[in-house]
Enzyme design. Structure first.
Site, PDB file in Angstrom:
ATOM      1  N   ASP A  12       0.832  -1.206   0.000  1.00 47.45           N
ATOM      2  CA  ASP A  12       0.000   0.000   0.000  1.00 47.45           C
ATOM      3  C   ASP A  12       0.866   1.255   0.000  1.00 47.45           C
ATOM      4  O   ASP A  12       1.927   1.285   0.627  1.00 47.45           O
ATOM      5  CB  ASP A  12      -0.911  -0.009   1.241  1.00 47.45           C
ATOM      6  N   TRP A  17       2.616   8.043  -2.338  1.00 49.15           N
ATOM      7  CA  TRP A  17       4.047   8.305  -2.544  1.00 49.15           C
ATOM      8  C   TRP A  17       4.242   9.262  -3.706  1.00 49.15           C
ATOM      9  O   TRP A  17       5.027  10.217  -3.619  1.00 49.15           O
ATOM     10  CB  TRP A  17       4.759   6.985  -2.803  1.00 49.15           C
ATOM     11  N   HIS A  29       3.029   3.686  -8.968  1.00 51.31           N
ATOM     12  CA  HIS A  29       2.877   2.277  -9.329  1.00 51.31           C
ATOM     13  C   HIS A  29       4.132   1.760 -10.034  1.00 51.31           C
ATOM     14  O   HIS A  29       4.551   0.619  -9.811  1.00 51.31           O
ATOM     15  CB  HIS A  29       1.645   2.091 -10.212  1.00 51.31           C
ATOM     16  N   LEU A 124      11.773 -20.281  -4.554  1.00 50.58           N
ATOM     17  CA  LEU A 124      10.686 -19.457  -4.020  1.00 50.58           C
ATOM     18  C   LEU A 124       9.466 -19.515  -4.932  1.00 50.58           C
ATOM     19  O   LEU A 124       9.585 -19.529  -6.159  1.00 50.58           O
ATOM     20  CB  LEU A 124      11.151 -17.998  -3.901  1.00 50.58           C
TER      21      LEU A 124
END
Length: 225
Positions: A12, A17, A29, A124
């Site tokens: 978030d 920002w 983004h 991962l």
């Protein structure tokens, strides 16, 4: 010592920002997408972290301005195409969660291609939550099994969810203290960490500190010890 095998993050603060820097929200983004790459690469190099699930686009995000949504769709497709070599280099398997049928055919194809091309990776697992909402996920899971079973067990429902893995550590950046319809079932006993840091400013050092704090927590899962 606790191990954060499955980390989930609500990313978030991108828009705020950008606004704080007098930039268009889309720039936030773009900056946030770079952080996704940095955090994913870091997690792929950890011996303890097995899964990283990131809240990328929620079922509620369609309510945002049309131009912003269109930009997010283009950014997601570009990100996946550009990150495929990075996934492969770091042995990362990509497993999206959410109902991607609402996306364009082109974006759906890109998502499927990246998933297939990383399916052999055994390091991962990075899951992007795309057109995802936990309530929607649970409803879809129930509808998958309701006509096949007279009695639905916890195991049946869990296995029918998009994400079948419980979360150990859930982090939210940006200052808000809520789950916003993210992994409600899987995070039943997750440890929750909230930070005021906006996602584009979130660093691997921030993540390391949170993981260090997480390892010190006594997790009782409803028991006494």
């Amino acid at each position: 010592m606790n191990k954060a095998k499955h980390i989930a993050i609500i990313m978030d603060g991108n828009g705020r920002w950008a606004e704080l820097k007098d930039k268009k929200r889309v720039k936030g983004h773009e900056a946030g997408a770079k952080v996704v790459k940095e955090i994913t690469t870091f997690c792929s190099q950890s011996k303890d972290i097995e899964r990283l699930t990131l809240y990328a686009f929620s079922t509620e995000n369609w309510k945002r301005p049309r131009l912003e949504v269109e930009f997010l769709m283009k950014l997601l497709e570009s990100y996946l195409r550009n990150e495929l070599p990075v996934y492969l280099k770091n042995n990362v398997r990509f497993e999206p969660i959410g109902d991607t049928r609402a996306f364009s055919k082109s974006l759906q194809k890109t998502i499927k291609d990246v998933q297939e091309k990383t399916s052999h990776c055994d390091g991962l697992v990075q899951s992007l939550a795309l057109n995802y909402g936990a309530q929607d996920e649970i409803l879809r899971a129930v509808n998958k099994i309701k006509d096949c079973e007279d009695f639905i067990t916890e195991a049946m429902l869990s296995n029918a969810l998009d994400c079948k893995h419980n979360v150990d550590l859930l982090i939210r950046t940006g200052g808000d203290h809520r789950l916003s319809n993210f992994l409600l079932w899987q995070a039943a006993y997750a440890e929750l960490f909230f930070t005021d840091t906006l996602w584009p400013d979130f660093t691997t050092d921030d993540l390391q500190k949170i993981i260090k704090d997480f390892t010190k927590i006594e997790r009782r899962f409803g028991g006494l010890k």
